[in-house]
Design an enzyme around this catalytic site. Structure first.
Site, PDB file in Angstrom:
ATOM      1  NE  ARG A  72      38.145  46.932  38.237  1.00  0.00           N
ATOM      2  CZ  ARG A  72      38.721  46.692  37.069  1.00  0.00           C
ATOM      3  NH1 ARG A  72      38.650  47.593  36.105  1.00  0.00           N
ATOM      4  NH2 ARG A  72      39.349  45.562  36.846  1.00  0.00           N
ATOM      5  CG  HIS A 126      43.344  43.030  39.083  1.00  0.00           C
ATOM      6  ND1 HIS A 126      42.055  42.564  39.295  1.00  0.00           N
ATOM      7  CD2 HIS A 126      43.390  43.408  37.770  1.00  0.00           C
ATOM      8  CE1 HIS A 126      41.356  42.676  38.167  1.00  0.00           C
ATOM      9  NE2 HIS A 126      42.134  43.175  37.231  1.00  0.00           N
ATOM     10  CD  GLN A 157      44.230  40.181  34.420  1.00  0.00           C
ATOM     11  OE1 GLN A 157      43.252  40.891  34.238  1.00  0.00           O
ATOM     12  NE2 GLN A 157      44.649  39.318  33.514  1.00  0.00           N
ATOM     13  CG  ASP A 178      49.217  46.689  34.407  1.00  0.00           C
ATOM     14  OD1 ASP A 178      48.420  46.961  33.476  1.00  0.00           O
ATOM     15  OD2 ASP A 178      48.901  46.798  35.612  1.00  0.00           O
ATOM     16  CB  CYS A 187      46.033  42.568  33.269  1.00  0.00           C
ATOM     17  SG  CYS A 187      46.367  44.315  33.572  1.00  0.00           S
ATOM     18  NE  ARG A 234      39.913  38.961  35.224  1.00  0.00           N
ATOM     19  CZ  ARG A 234      39.729  40.272  35.393  1.00  0.00           C
ATOM     20  NH1 ARG A 234      40.343  41.139  34.615  1.00  0.00           N
ATOM     21  NH2 ARG A 234      38.948  40.738  36.356  1.00  0.00           N
TER      22      ARG A 234
HETATM   23  N1   CP Z   1      42.238  43.511  33.165  1.00  0.00           N
HETATM   24  C1   CP Z   1      41.154  44.133  33.655  1.00  0.00           C
HETATM   25  O1   CP Z   1      40.826  44.039  34.844  1.00  0.00           O
HETATM   26  O2   CP Z   1      40.450  44.806  32.710  1.00  0.00           O
HETATM   27  P1   CP Z   1      39.237  45.808  32.940  1.00  0.00           P
HETATM   28  O3   CP Z   1      39.782  47.033  33.620  1.00  0.00           O
HETATM   29  O4   CP Z   1      38.705  46.093  31.580  1.00  0.00           O
HETATM   30  O5   CP Z   1      38.213  45.134  33.820  1.00  0.00           O
HETATM   31  N1  NVA Z   2      47.168  48.432  36.967  1.00  0.00           N
HETATM   32  C1  NVA Z   2      45.961  48.706  36.225  1.00  0.00           C
HETATM   33  C2  NVA Z   2      45.211  47.446  35.953  1.00  0.00           C
HETATM   34  C3  NVA Z   2      43.973  47.604  35.134  1.00  0.00           C
HETATM   35  C4  NVA Z   2      43.207  46.354  34.955  1.00  0.00           C
HETATM   36  C5  NVA Z   2      45.104  49.707  36.971  1.00  0.00           C
HETATM   37  O1  NVA Z   2      44.937  49.582  38.195  1.00  0.00           O
HETATM   38  O2  NVA Z   2      44.613  50.634  36.328  1.00  0.00           O
END
Ligand code: CP
Ligand code: NVA
Length: 306
Positions: A107, A134, A137, A225, A264, A292
């Site tokens: 990530r 992402h 997700q 989101d 998400c 997930r």
């Molecule tokens: N939805 C998601 O990716 O959550 P986290 O940021 O907690 O991993």
């Molecule tokens: N759009 C959000 C998703 C988190 C899982 C971010 O990138 O922070």
């Protein structure tokens, strides 16, 4: 090498295979405690590195638990504690980690970092979120939709708010799984044209609509989101722009009566979505979170299959 970098970079038949496998693997462990091993152990003797340059609850825990259930071991790494966070290149990090582990999930911020890691790794790499996409997700979201409402092909999904990384992967998925997507948000936060063009190139309908209530008409699924993603800095401006796109009971009333609501997570209750929608009968947010785990297990299996 089976990298899982993005939904548009993986074949539609392979994506479908992963969703079906995720569903079967989920079904097979019904009633088991979370730590019980799966009947099949495809990750036996395998070590998976999970690298985080941003915070995470779901991605961190679901990958870790998924690897364990499939018989593997994990190393959960924060880039701040690695030399990566102190000047070592991503290419050298990729080469080194490939000597120790069988699979890498990352990530990170810039998509280039993910691509550079995949280019230099000699083991599969999974995208656990970048500033741009992402994919894990949305694989969980497809699984969730189909558990509740059957095939997503031909359905109408409405994305509300910011045309962000999660929206981008939804657009990729629209093309690959064959559903229509309406984006309801302000012009300043439109998704990048490249994502819209990908979906349209696959023959699905993508609409951009500024009026949230109009956008939601006939929706089978409404998605929200956060208004401010982890890489965003302009929080105040975003709040002003996105206020008209809040998902509340009034907005949901414009969708089909059996429309689902997804997010998400993490959510900012009272901002992009109200409590009544989050906790209401149309919300499947915690199924999404659970899925997930199942979706990523299928993704990891696919990565290691070839
Ligand atoms: N939805 C998601 O990716 O959550 P986290 O940021 O907690 O991993
Ligand atoms: N759009 C959000 C998703 C988190 C899982 C971010 O990138 O922070």
């Amino acid at each position: 090498m089976n990298h899982f970098l993005d939904i548009h970079k993986t074949g539609a038949a392979e994506l479908r295979g992963m969703i079906d496998q995720a569903r079967a693997m989920k079904e097979a462990r019904k009633g088991l405690p979370k730590g019980a091993p799966d009947a099949e152990q495809p990750l036996k003797d395998h070590i998976v590195a999970l690298i985080f340059e941003k915070p995470s609850t779901r991605t961190r825990v679901s990958f870790d638990v998924g690897v364990r259930q499939m018989g593997g071991q994990t190393l959960v790494l924060s880039s701040a504690d690695m030399q990566l966070g102190h000047g070592e290149t991503i290419a050298d990090t990729a080469r080194v980690l490939s000597r120790y582990v069988d699979l890498i999930m990352i990530r990170t911020f810039e998509e280039e970092k993910l691509l550079e890691l995949a280019k230099h790794a000699t083991v599969p790499v999974i995208n656990g979120l970048t500033d741009r996409t992402h994919p894990c997700q949305i694989m969980a979201d497809i699984l969730t939709f189909e558990e509740h409402h059957g095939p997503i092909k031909g359905k109408k999904v409405v994305w509300t708010g910011d045309g962000n990384n999660v929206a981008a992967s939804f657009l990729h998925a629209a093309g690959q799984f064959g559903f229509d997507l309406t984006f309801a948000g302000p012009e300043q936060l439109d998704p990048e044209p490249e994502f819209v063009e990908f979906a349209r190139s696959k023959g699905v309908k993508v609409e951009i609509e500024r009026d949230a209530a109009k956008a939601v008409e006939g929706a089978d699924l409404v998605v929200a989101d956060t208004w401010v993603s982890m890489h965003d800095k302009d929080a105040a401006a975003r709040h002003n722009l996105l206020q008209p796109y809040q998902v509340n009971a009034e907005l949901m009333a414009h969708a089909k009566p059996d429309a689902l609501f997804m997010h998400c997570l993490p959510a900012h209750r009272g901002e992009e979505v109200t409590d009544e929608v989050m906790d209401g009968p149309q919300s499947v947010i915690f199924d999404e979170a659970e899925n997930r785990l199942h979706a990523q297990k299928a993704i990891m299996r696919w990565c290691l299959e070839k």
